[in-house]
Design an enzyme around this catalytic site. Structure first.
Site, PDB file in Angstrom:
ATOM      1  N   ASP A 250       0.983  -1.054  -0.098  1.00 45.07           N
ATOM      2  CA  ASP A 250       0.030  -0.133   0.202  1.00 45.07           C
ATOM      3  C   ASP A 250       0.963   1.130  -0.066  1.00 45.07           C
ATOM      4  O   ASP A 250       2.042   1.290  -0.116  1.00 45.07           O
ATOM      5  CB  ASP A 250      -1.030   0.035   1.108  1.00 45.07           C
ATOM      6  CG  ASP A 250      -0.435  -0.632   2.312  1.00 45.07           C
ATOM      7  OD1 ASP A 250      -1.228  -1.118   3.081  1.00 45.07           O
ATOM      8  OD2 ASP A 250       0.641  -0.448   2.764  1.00 45.07           O
ATOM      9  N   LYS A 272      -4.243   4.083  -1.328  1.00 49.82           N
ATOM     10  CA  LYS A 272      -4.836   5.396  -2.054  1.00 49.82           C
ATOM     11  C   LYS A 272      -3.922   5.931  -2.894  1.00 49.82           C
ATOM     12  O   LYS A 272      -2.734   5.997  -2.841  1.00 49.82           O
ATOM     13  CB  LYS A 272      -4.921   6.400  -0.829  1.00 49.82           C
ATOM     14  CG  LYS A 272      -6.201   6.318  -0.060  1.00 49.82           C
ATOM     15  CD  LYS A 272      -6.458   7.522   0.736  1.00 49.82           C
ATOM     16  CE  LYS A 272      -7.561   7.084   1.853  1.00 49.82           C
ATOM     17  NZ  LYS A 272      -6.933   7.651   3.156  1.00 49.82           N
ATOM     18  N   MET A 385      -1.140   8.305  13.192  1.00 49.73           N
ATOM     19  CA  MET A 385      -2.380   8.895  12.480  1.00 49.73           C
ATOM     20  C   MET A 385      -2.857  10.124  13.284  1.00 49.73           C
ATOM     21  O   MET A 385      -3.972  10.235  13.428  1.00 49.73           O
ATOM     22  CB  MET A 385      -3.348   7.672  12.258  1.00 49.73           C
ATOM     23  CG  MET A 385      -2.969   6.536  11.404  1.00 49.73           C
ATOM     24  SD  MET A 385      -4.175   5.390  11.168  1.00 49.73           S
ATOM     25  CE  MET A 385      -3.795   4.351  12.588  1.00 49.73           C
TER      26      MET A 385
HETATM   27  N1  SAH Z   1       2.039  -0.462  10.894  1.00 50.70           N
HETATM   28  C1  SAH Z   1       2.772   1.040  10.748  1.00 50.70           C
HETATM   29  C2  SAH Z   1       1.595   1.992  10.972  1.00 50.70           C
HETATM   30  C3  SAH Z   1       0.551   2.257  10.086  1.00 50.70           C
HETATM   31  S1  SAH Z   1      -0.624   3.519  10.533  1.00 50.70           S
HETATM   32  C4  SAH Z   1       3.936   0.905  11.624  1.00 50.70           C
HETATM   33  O1  SAH Z   1       4.119   0.071  12.484  1.00 50.70           O
HETATM   34  O2  SAH Z   1       4.731   2.024  11.710  1.00 50.70           O
HETATM   35  C5  SAH Z   1      -0.088   4.884   9.737  1.00 50.70           C
HETATM   36  C6  SAH Z   1       0.801   5.706  10.486  1.00 50.70           C
HETATM   37  O3  SAH Z   1       1.859   5.342  10.737  1.00 50.70           O
HETATM   38  C7  SAH Z   1       0.946   6.944  10.044  1.00 50.70           C
HETATM   39  O4  SAH Z   1      -0.171   8.035  10.166  1.00 50.70           O
HETATM   40  C8  SAH Z   1       1.778   7.691  10.895  1.00 50.70           C
HETATM   41  O5  SAH Z   1       1.454   8.305  11.982  1.00 50.70           O
HETATM   42  C9  SAH Z   1       2.807   6.475  11.024  1.00 50.70           C
HETATM   43  N2  SAH Z   1       3.944   6.442  10.225  1.00 50.70           N
HETATM   44  C10 SAH Z   1       4.123   5.306   9.171  1.00 50.70           C
HETATM   45  N3  SAH Z   1       5.341   5.559   8.886  1.00 50.70           N
HETATM   46  C11 SAH Z   1       5.894   6.837   9.127  1.00 50.70           C
HETATM   47  C12 SAH Z   1       7.049   7.335   8.938  1.00 50.70           C
HETATM   48  N4  SAH Z   1       7.899   7.192   8.040  1.00 50.70           N
HETATM   49  N5  SAH Z   1       7.260   8.579   9.730  1.00 50.70           N
HETATM   50  C13 SAH Z   1       6.231   8.975  10.495  1.00 50.70           C
HETATM   51  N6  SAH Z   1       5.429   8.321  10.875  1.00 50.70           N
HETATM   52  C14 SAH Z   1       5.177   7.212  10.231  1.00 50.70           C
END
Ligand code: SAH
Length: 472
Positions: A250, A272, A385
């Protein structure tokens, strides 16, 4: 992609003559290099140095103590001009070209038909490393790293595979079943045994695997891709990406990570993207089940760790219900990447003894989510998020009694080349939601433990930023 000026090939020289003309160290070095092959090495040298004489004797090369003549080139597979004398080398190169024998002139790339790479020899496995003469020392560095990566016995494993090819061809249908057999052979217990030096044991095991029913069932790996930089992918993630027939990914997984997969794997994007239909979770679950049921090996690639706000729970449930076997490969979650970028501790002796993974999105309801209570008791809170709801997060936490000056860090694009670290306090966190310049994923960290960090170079939350449209 930059193009090569030379095409790397392996030139068959077994039993054929390779001619080396020269008397000094350059000729001796070529003789030693060529001794890695079973070619017939012929050295033409009017006055061989002692070193050259010794090397030639040691590797069984034929030494002809006479001046070079074009007749020496007859039937040669390759020729090396190593006299270290420009005119003499040029004359040899001309003669070789006239005789249609490919020639290499030591230290004169412009006179060469071919150049010699740095070699890692695990015969029959060989790795040749070249830089087209741009940086020979770099080639040697790379060779040292490759040397360290390849167990000395890996050549034995290649021989074992060679010996099995006939049996594999007659027992397994071409295509998927064979590819899988080899993949397992080179990465499983057979390889382990062979690399430990037990070739007969490895061979017996391989034959047993070959006789067993070929496993053509599908499989799903739910893989954490980490926060978005290729070198934060785990080795296991990298390995299963090489085995995948299909990679379902995704939007938050950058293309460099998706590109790490097997070249001919099918890529399916389910996130998206402007003007395109976004797959629903139900459709993704169905896709995984359908592909696996068709016998394909599926990698479901998710950002960070798949079990943290990744909806892996729903996918696992669907796979279990359909009887599809699966495995989870953990990844570096955004909270860890963000903390590393900002260099803040997530737990701190005497200050913060627990860590909460929270999302800003369940703040929609009226009741305060229970993670706010943990924050009051000194936990560090990682909010996923949370950017668009930053104001609500801040309001709820201070309503609940969290001090206005509690330190807060927000990291955008953590662990990527465009990452930015912002810092402030609980009472100005709401400014984060209003910043028009934050377009990447943002992770928010809240808690007393952050106070121990040096955030002097971080961007203040409320620092004035020009909206792209409001630029003067
Ligand atoms: N499974 C993912 C989270 C997915 S939810 C994990 O473990 O990181 C998506 C959220 O993750 C985003 O809205 C943001 O808050 C965070 N996120 C994912 N990648 C990021 C990154 N490189 N830098 C900052 N926040 C990140």
């Amino acid at each position: 992609m930059a193009r090569l000026t030379s095409f790397p090939t392996f030139h068959r020289v077994s039993g054929r003559v390779i001619l080396v003309v020269g008397s000094g160290p350059a000729a001796a070095a070529k003789v030693r290099l060529l001794a890695e092959t079973d070619a017939r090495i012929v050295v033409v040298s009017e006055h061989p140095s002692r070193e050259l004489r010794n090397d030639a004797l040691r590797v069984g090369a034929e030494l002809r103590e006479e001046p070079f003549a074009p007749g020496h080139l007859e039937g040669a597979a390759l020729a090396f001009a190593a006299t270290e004398d420009e005119d003499a080398d040029r004359a040899i190169a001309d003669a070789a070209r006239a005789a249609r024998v490919p020639v290499n002139v030591v230290d004169r790339p412009e006179l060469c038909d071919f150049t010699t790479p740095a070699i890692v020899n695990r015969a029959p496995l060989a790795v040749a490393i070249g830089t087209e003469g741009a940086a020979p020392v770099l080639a040697r560095h790379v060779r040292a790293r490759v040397e360290a990566m390849l167990a000395p016995e890996i050549g034995g494993l290649a021989r074992l595979a060679e010996g099995l090819r006939g049996a594999v061809a007659s027992l397994l249908p071409a295509g998927e079943a064979r590819r899988r057999f080899w993949a397992r052979l080179f990465d499983g217990p057979v390889a382990e045994r062979a690399l430990a030096g037990d070739l007969p044991g490895a061979r017996a095991l391989a034959l047993r695997e070959l006789a067993a029913e070929p496993d053509l069932g599908g499989f799903v790996w739910i893989v954490g891709a980490g926060p978005g930089s290729v070198d934060l992918l785990t080795l296991r993630a990298q390995r299963v990406l090489q085995e995948a027939d299909v990679i379902v990914h995704d939007a938050l997984v950058p293309s460099e990570v998706v590109a790490m997969g097997r070249r001919d794997a099918e890529r399916v994007f389910v996130g998206k993207r402007k003007g395109r239909h976004e797959a629903t979770q139900g459709e993704i679950d169905e896709l995984l089940v359908r592909e696996a049921k068709a016998g394909r090996r599926v990698v479901r690639l998710k950002s960070g760790d798949p079990l943290v706000f990744g909806r892996a729970g729903e996918e696992m449930e669907a796979l279990r219900a359909a009887g599809v076997p699966f495995e989870i490969v953990p990844g570096v979650t955004a909270a860890f990447a963000a903390a590393a970028s900002a260099q803040v501790p997530l737990t701190l002796r005497g200050v913060a003894s627990s860590l909460v993974f929270a999302t800003g999105h369940d703040l929609d309801g009226r009741t305060l989510p229970d993670w706010a209570g943990h924050a009051l008791n000194g936990a560090t809170v990682a909010v996923y998020m949370g950017r668009s709801v930053a104001a609500a997060v801040a309001a709820r936490l201070s309503e609940a009694g969290l001090a206005a000056d509690t330190p807060v860090v927000a990291v955008e694009n953590a662990a990527r080349s465009d990452e930015r670290v912002l810092a402030g306090r609980l009472d100005d966190l709401s400014a984060v939601a209003d910043r028009p310049d934050l377009s990447g994923p943002v992770l928010i960290l809240i808690g007393r433990a952050l106070a121990s960090a040096d955030l002097s170079s971080a961007i203040p939350f409320a620092e004035a930023v020009a909206a792209p449209s409001a630029a003067a």
